[in-house]
Design an enzyme around this catalytic site. Sequence first.
Site, PDB file in Angstrom:
ATOM      1  N   ASN A 100     -68.122  53.236  55.394  1.00 19.52           N
ATOM      2  CA  ASN A 100     -69.157  54.098  55.945  1.00 19.52           C
ATOM      3  C   ASN A 100     -70.495  53.367  55.912  1.00 19.52           C
ATOM      4  OD1 ASN A 100     -70.664  56.601  56.636  1.00 19.52           O
ATOM      5  ND2 ASN A 100     -71.385  56.371  54.548  1.00 19.52           N
ATOM      6  N   GLU A 101     -70.935  52.847  57.037  1.00 16.91           N
ATOM      7  CA  GLU A 101     -72.288  52.326  57.241  1.00 16.91           C
ATOM      8  C   GLU A 101     -72.618  51.036  56.492  1.00 16.91           C
ATOM      9  OE1 GLU A 101     -75.154  55.377  56.444  1.00 16.91           O
ATOM     10  OE2 GLU A 101     -74.377  56.713  57.982  1.00 16.91           O
ATOM     11  N   SER A 102     -71.733  50.553  55.638  1.00 12.63           N
ATOM     12  CA  SER A 102     -72.094  49.378  54.828  1.00 12.63           C
ATOM     13  C   SER A 102     -72.472  48.198  55.710  1.00 12.63           C
ATOM     14  CB  SER A 102     -70.921  49.000  53.909  1.00 12.63           C
ATOM     15  OG  SER A 102     -70.603  50.062  53.042  1.00 12.63           O
ATOM     16  N   MET A 116     -75.658  49.042  58.001  1.00 13.10           N
ATOM     17  CA  MET A 116     -76.921  48.979  57.267  1.00 13.10           C
ATOM     18  C   MET A 116     -77.316  47.536  56.964  1.00 13.10           C
ATOM     19  SD  MET A 116     -76.418  52.196  54.670  1.00 13.10           S
ATOM     20  CE  MET A 116     -77.920  51.828  53.764  1.00 13.10           C
TER      21      MET A 116
END
Length: 270
Positions: free
Chosen positions: A235-237, A240
């Site tokens: 999730n989004e790692s 980001m």
Amino acid sequence: LGFETLSLSDAQANVRVTVDLEGSRHGRRLRLEITLSDPEGRLAVSRKVEALGGASIDLAIDQPRLWWTADQGDQPLYSLTVRLFDEDGLLDEHSRRVGIRTVTLDPSPDPNEPGASFFRFLLNGRLIFAKGACWVPPTSFVAEVEPDRYGRLLGDAVGCNMNMIRVWGGGVYEPDLFYDLCDELGLLVWQDFMFACAHYPDGDPAFVESVRREAEDQIRRLRGHACLALWCGNNESQAMHRINADITGDSTPLSGETIYDDVLPALVEA
């Protein structure tokens, strides 16, 4: 016990049943009996095979009844039963409900937007518009969610015209009941692996081995569900990290990237 739809037409579906055996068998001759019954309990197909550490059995089902999302059709579920025998009789038995369907992802170029590509799902060869929401644990006390609450919340999702639920990577792998209900209700599941917005020590062999064991266990547990549409690495790692790199110019590699790009894809493929 895994179940996969390999191909289908109006006349016939080709499916694969995968059986893994655990425990010591001390050279005993083992055999498997596989039966698949339609939603009304009528026998659709059966097969007996030798079991040498497990088995992968392909079956043909005539006039298959296909599983659809709630907005596209019905959700007929077949009953799959596998029995394990040795020379003395029945050793073990396992049953589960399964749906006959294919899910593919279309990443083809978009002719109306040069340089862009599609990211869309085809269910049983039919293009669908995936619409839904992120599922986060209904409570911080994740072991205390009442079964009725799962049914009510997922039923509300269908009532809101959703056809897909994304299990958020900052939560937990939900219990079997969650996926059974998605099978019954006609909700596809976008399943994140549980990695969210952090750096993970992919240079630590012990940690990576722990990740491998956890992921393999979850893949084996969930692989036979009609609702399972896609596995997502985190999730989004990575998103980001990419945004931060673009802003700061810092090209330091992301801790955990080996897990997302190598370890998890290899496990899903296997």
